[in-house]
Write an enzyme that holds these catalytic residues in place. Structure first.
Site, mmCIF file in Angstrom:
data_model
loop_
_atom_site.group_PDB
_atom_site.id
_atom_site.type_symbol
_atom_site.label_atom_id
_atom_site.label_comp_id
_atom_site.label_asym_id
_atom_site.label_seq_id
_atom_site.Cartn_x
_atom_site.Cartn_y
_atom_site.Cartn_z
ATOM 1 N N ARG A 1 -2.717 -3.085 -7.204
ATOM 2 C CA ARG A 1 -2.132 -3.831 -6.104
ATOM 3 C C ARG A 1 -1.243 -4.965 -6.623
ATOM 4 N NH1 ARG A 1 -2.472 0.007 -3.074
ATOM 5 N NH2 ARG A 1 -3.485 -0.063 -1.033
ATOM 6 N N CYS B 1 -10.088 3.508 18.085
ATOM 7 C CA CYS B 1 -9.841 2.854 19.373
ATOM 8 C C CYS B 1 -8.753 3.581 20.173
ATOM 9 C CB CYS B 1 -9.424 1.408 19.108
ATOM 10 S SG CYS B 1 -8.904 0.511 20.567
ATOM 11 N N ARG C 1 -5.467 2.557 18.139
ATOM 12 C CA ARG C 1 -5.552 3.370 16.925
ATOM 13 C C ARG C 1 -4.175 3.480 16.284
ATOM 14 N NH1 ARG C 1 -7.061 9.427 18.621
ATOM 15 N NH2 ARG C 1 -8.790 8.299 19.560
ATOM 16 N N CYS D 1 -13.138 0.512 24.898
ATOM 17 C CA CYS D 1 -12.993 1.962 25.109
ATOM 18 C C CYS D 1 -14.211 2.736 24.579
ATOM 19 C CB CYS D 1 -11.711 2.465 24.450
ATOM 20 S SG CYS D 1 -11.807 2.537 22.659
ATOM 21 N N CYS E 1 -10.265 -2.562 20.549
ATOM 22 C CA CYS E 1 -10.128 -3.245 21.843
ATOM 23 C C CYS E 1 -11.476 -3.731 22.358
ATOM 24 C CB CYS E 1 -9.455 -2.334 22.867
ATOM 25 S SG CYS E 1 -10.525 -1.017 23.520
ATOM 26 N N CYS F 1 -6.447 -3.411 4.094
ATOM 27 C CA CYS F 1 -6.220 -1.965 4.179
ATOM 28 C C CYS F 1 -6.941 -1.249 3.035
ATOM 29 C CB CYS F 1 -4.740 -1.595 4.205
ATOM 30 S SG CYS F 1 -4.543 0.205 4.210
ATOM 31 N N HIS G 1 1.401 -3.960 5.919
ATOM 32 C CA HIS G 1 0.193 -3.949 6.759
ATOM 33 C C HIS G 1 -1.032 -4.474 6.031
ATOM 34 C CE1 HIS G 1 0.126 -0.122 4.638
ATOM 35 N NE2 HIS G 1 -1.182 -0.179 4.736
ATOM 36 N N GLU G 2 -0.900 -4.784 4.734
ATOM 37 C CA GLU G 2 -2.058 -5.301 3.991
ATOM 38 C C GLU G 2 -1.765 -6.772 3.738
ATOM 39 O OE1 GLU G 2 -4.000 -2.431 0.970
ATOM 40 O OE2 GLU G 2 -3.317 -4.077 -0.253
ATOM 41 N N CYS H 1 -14.613 2.326 20.801
ATOM 42 C CA CYS H 1 -15.121 1.020 20.389
ATOM 43 C C CYS H 1 -16.599 0.876 20.746
ATOM 44 C CB CYS H 1 -14.288 -0.098 20.996
ATOM 45 S SG CYS H 1 -12.649 -0.219 20.245
ATOM 46 N N CYS I 1 0.885 -1.174 0.000
ATOM 47 C CA CYS I 1 0.000 0.000 0.000
ATOM 48 C C CYS I 1 0.919 1.220 0.000
ATOM 49 C CB CYS I 1 -0.850 -0.054 1.261
ATOM 50 S SG CYS I 1 -1.715 1.457 1.686
ATOM 51 N N HIS I 2 0.409 2.360 -0.481
ATOM 52 C CA HIS I 2 1.305 3.522 -0.563
ATOM 53 C C HIS I 2 1.801 3.972 0.811
ATOM 54 C CE1 HIS I 2 2.629 6.460 -3.793
ATOM 55 N NE2 HIS I 2 3.450 6.549 -2.775
HETATM 56 P P1 NAD Z 1 -1.363 4.917 -5.118
HETATM 57 O O1 NAD Z 1 0.000 5.461 -5.210
HETATM 58 O O2 NAD Z 1 -1.653 3.606 -5.748
HETATM 59 O O3 NAD Z 1 -2.408 5.976 -5.710
HETATM 60 C C1 NAD Z 1 -2.329 7.350 -5.471
HETATM 61 C C2 NAD Z 1 -2.734 8.085 -6.752
HETATM 62 O O4 NAD Z 1 -2.801 9.499 -6.485
HETATM 63 C C3 NAD Z 1 -1.736 7.911 -7.900
HETATM 64 O O5 NAD Z 1 -2.426 7.427 -9.035
HETATM 65 C C4 NAD Z 1 -1.171 9.313 -8.104
HETATM 66 O O6 NAD Z 1 -0.860 9.577 -9.477
HETATM 67 C C5 NAD Z 1 -2.316 10.199 -7.607
HETATM 68 N N1 NAD Z 1 -1.909 11.550 -7.201
HETATM 69 C C6 NAD Z 1 -0.842 11.926 -6.461
HETATM 70 N N2 NAD Z 1 -0.834 13.269 -6.279
HETATM 71 C C7 NAD Z 1 -1.932 13.751 -6.899
HETATM 72 C C8 NAD Z 1 -2.484 15.052 -7.082
HETATM 73 N N3 NAD Z 1 -1.892 16.124 -6.559
HETATM 74 N N4 NAD Z 1 -3.631 15.178 -7.777
HETATM 75 C C9 NAD Z 1 -4.239 14.092 -8.316
HETATM 76 N N5 NAD Z 1 -3.764 12.828 -8.203
HETATM 77 C C10 NAD Z 1 -2.626 12.658 -7.501
HETATM 78 O O7 NAD Z 1 -1.711 4.884 -3.535
HETATM 79 P P2 NAD Z 1 -2.835 4.064 -2.717
HETATM 80 O O8 NAD Z 1 -2.208 2.824 -2.158
HETATM 81 O O9 NAD Z 1 -4.088 3.955 -3.531
HETATM 82 O O10 NAD Z 1 -3.054 5.047 -1.459
HETATM 83 C C11 NAD Z 1 -3.650 6.320 -1.656
HETATM 84 C C12 NAD Z 1 -3.496 7.175 -0.407
HETATM 85 O O11 NAD Z 1 -4.298 6.654 0.652
HETATM 86 C C13 NAD Z 1 -2.072 7.232 0.149
HETATM 87 O O12 NAD Z 1 -1.848 8.547 0.640
HETATM 88 C C14 NAD Z 1 -2.109 6.238 1.301
HETATM 89 O O13 NAD Z 1 -1.103 6.503 2.257
HETATM 90 C C15 NAD Z 1 -3.496 6.538 1.830
HETATM 91 N N6 NAD Z 1 -4.124 5.510 2.676
HETATM 92 C C16 NAD Z 1 -4.872 5.962 3.736
HETATM 93 C C17 NAD Z 1 -5.566 5.068 4.524
HETATM 94 C C18 NAD Z 1 -6.449 5.546 5.638
HETATM 95 O O14 NAD Z 1 -6.940 4.706 6.401
HETATM 96 N N7 NAD Z 1 -6.721 6.840 5.764
HETATM 97 C C19 NAD Z 1 -5.454 3.688 4.257
HETATM 98 C C20 NAD Z 1 -4.713 3.276 3.151
HETATM 99 C C21 NAD Z 1 -4.047 4.188 2.366
HETATM 100 ZN ZN ZN Z 2 -2.545 0.792 3.729
#
Ligand code: NAD
Ligand code: ZN
Length: 381
Positions: free
Chosen positions: A374, A115, A119, A104, A101, A179, A71-72, A107, A49-50
């Site tokens: 992925r 959590c 968290r 809390c 948990c 994830c 983590h995935e 939860c 994941c990113h």
């Molecule tokens: P990814 O790299 O596969 O996809 C991200 C996309 O965003 C890419 O296609 C990229 O070209 C595009 N991008 C980047 N900057 C941009 C901009 N300024 N304008 C438009 N498009 C733009 O990543 P992913 O695995 O799909 O994850 C996406 C985001 O979600 C990441 O920041 C990751 O850390 C986050 N994430 C958050 C949670 C959460 O629970 N909040 C969970 C998982 C992932």
């Molecule tokens: Zn993730």
């Protein structure tokens, strides 16, 4: 019957990140037995994941090395520590970076999955019970990542960060629900909640964003506008119900103005899945005044600040954010797995690459090049 390795140190392969941005190295590590409320899991499949990449690059995040990322994933319980009653050897589990948990205020609240105990904490590299690591090489500790560290054949995880799932669910597919896909889907269905016939903008068309788009399709949105800087994403995104595309690079004006012009004042909902602060601000400012809701999902740079004129809020726009799509990992994730089993949710189209564990660095290359969605890493190959 307890497994023959229960209570003993296990030696196995793990991909260790010794330094920021340097290729991971497959090493033999020692994995200590699970302590109270912990579970040792044999990981069968993991994906990238990113969020792993951001913390490995450590450009905008606090560096902590040597560390085992990941983590995935999906795996099987090898043994459990004292006090664990919900899981036993052989159970199929999905690890989750944020836990539940069940005790809390969060939860117990219907509205929160934040959590108090479990968290997400991206800076902690040890177990919460005794503040020690369960991984070592010749006695030198290796840090954990978000309580999961799935780039190891065996890992130790708090019981509250494991969802017990249907043993018939194929782990090489449902691991992506641990994830990214649940996060994107839940961000739309549980947080943005678009109405039937509405318009939704999705910023970032990686796996998380496309899962958010899938959520919009399921909710009955009539227009799903995909925004990405990478034109390779647009062809792929058509399979996920994205109806229109905007590449901010093709326009002289800010993308929020482009979207306002396309939609007579703004979209009803937007979901940001990029991690880029400017995209977060655009995602907020592109929603319609009076009722628009924007949801932030991307993990920002540690020093990022969100700036917008307060009038944008006074004009009755709502800004929200979410981890893991507001799903409670233990309570809700097994049902998301069932959505796949019932064919309500397709996962295959998110899986564009597969590599053996020995070639895990290829998965990083694919993500850094914006190639595919992925990549499943097979731990037994
Ligand atoms: P990814 O790299 O596969 O996809 C991200 C996309 O965003 C890419 O296609 C990229 O070209 C595009 N991008 C980047 N900057 C941009 C901009 N300024 N304008 C438009 N498009 C733009 O990543 P992913 O695995 O799909 O994850 C996406 C985001 O979600 C990441 O920041 C990751 O850390 C986050 N994430 C958050 C949670 C959460 O629970 N909040 C969970 C998982 C992932
Ligand atoms: Zn993730």
């Amino acid at each position: 019957m307890a497994s023959s390795t229960a209570g003993q140190v296990i030696r196995c392969r793990a991909a260790v990140a010794w330094e920021a941005g340097k290729p991971l190295v497959i090493e033999e590590v020692e994995v200590a037995p699970p302590q109270a409320m912990e579970v040792r899991v044999k990981i069968l499949y993991t994906s990238l994941c990113h969020t792993d990449v951001y913390f490995w690059e450590a450009k905008g995040q606090t560096p902590l090395f040597p560390r085992i990322f990941g983590h995935e994933a999906g795996g099987v319980v090898e043994s459990v520590g004292e006090g664990v009653t919900d899981l036993k050897q052989g159970d199929h589990v999905l690890p989750v970076f944020t836990g539940e948990c069940k005790e809390c205020v969060h939860c117990k609240s219907e509205e929160s999955n934040m959590c108090n105990l479990l968290r997400i904490n991206v800076d902690r590299g040890v177990m919460i019970g005794d503040e020690q690591s369960r991984f070592s090489i010749n006695g030198k500790p290796i840090y954990h990542f978000v309580g999961t560290s799935t780039f190891s054949e065996y890992t130790v995880i708090h019981v509250g960060c494991l969802a017990k799932i249907n043993p018939l669910a194929p782990l090489d597919k449902v691991c992506v629900l641990s994830c990214g896909i649940s996060t994107g889907l839940g961000a739309t269905l549980n947080v943005a909640k678009p109405k039937k016939g509405s318009s939704v903008a999705v910023f970032g068309l990686g796996a998380v964003g496309l899962a958010a788009a899938e959520g919009a399709r399921i909710a009955g949105a009539s227009r799903v506008i995909g925004v990405d800087l990478n034109p390779k994403r647009f062809e792929e995104a058509k399979k996920f119900g994205v109806t229109e595309f905007v590449n901010p690079k093709d326009h002289d004006k800010p993308v929020q103005e482009v979207i306002a012009a396309m939609t007579d004042g703004g979209v009803d909902r937007s979901v940001e899945c990029t991690g880029n602060i400017n995209a977060m601000i655009s995602a907020f400012e592109c929603v319609h005044d009076g009722w628009g809701v924007a949801v932030l999902v991307g993990v920002p740079h540690k020093d990022a600040e969100f700036k917008t004129h307060p009038m944008n809020v006074l004009n009755e726009r709502t800004l929200k954010g979410t981890f893991f799509g507001n799903y409670k990992p233990r309570t809700d994730l097994p049902d998301v797995v069932e959505k796949y089993m019932n064919k309500e949710l397709e996962l295959e189209k998110f899986i564009t690459h597969q590599v053996p564990f020995s070639e895990i660095n290829k998965a990083f290359e694919y993500m850094l090049n914006g190639d595919g969605l992925r990549c499943i890493i097979n731990m037994e190959a």
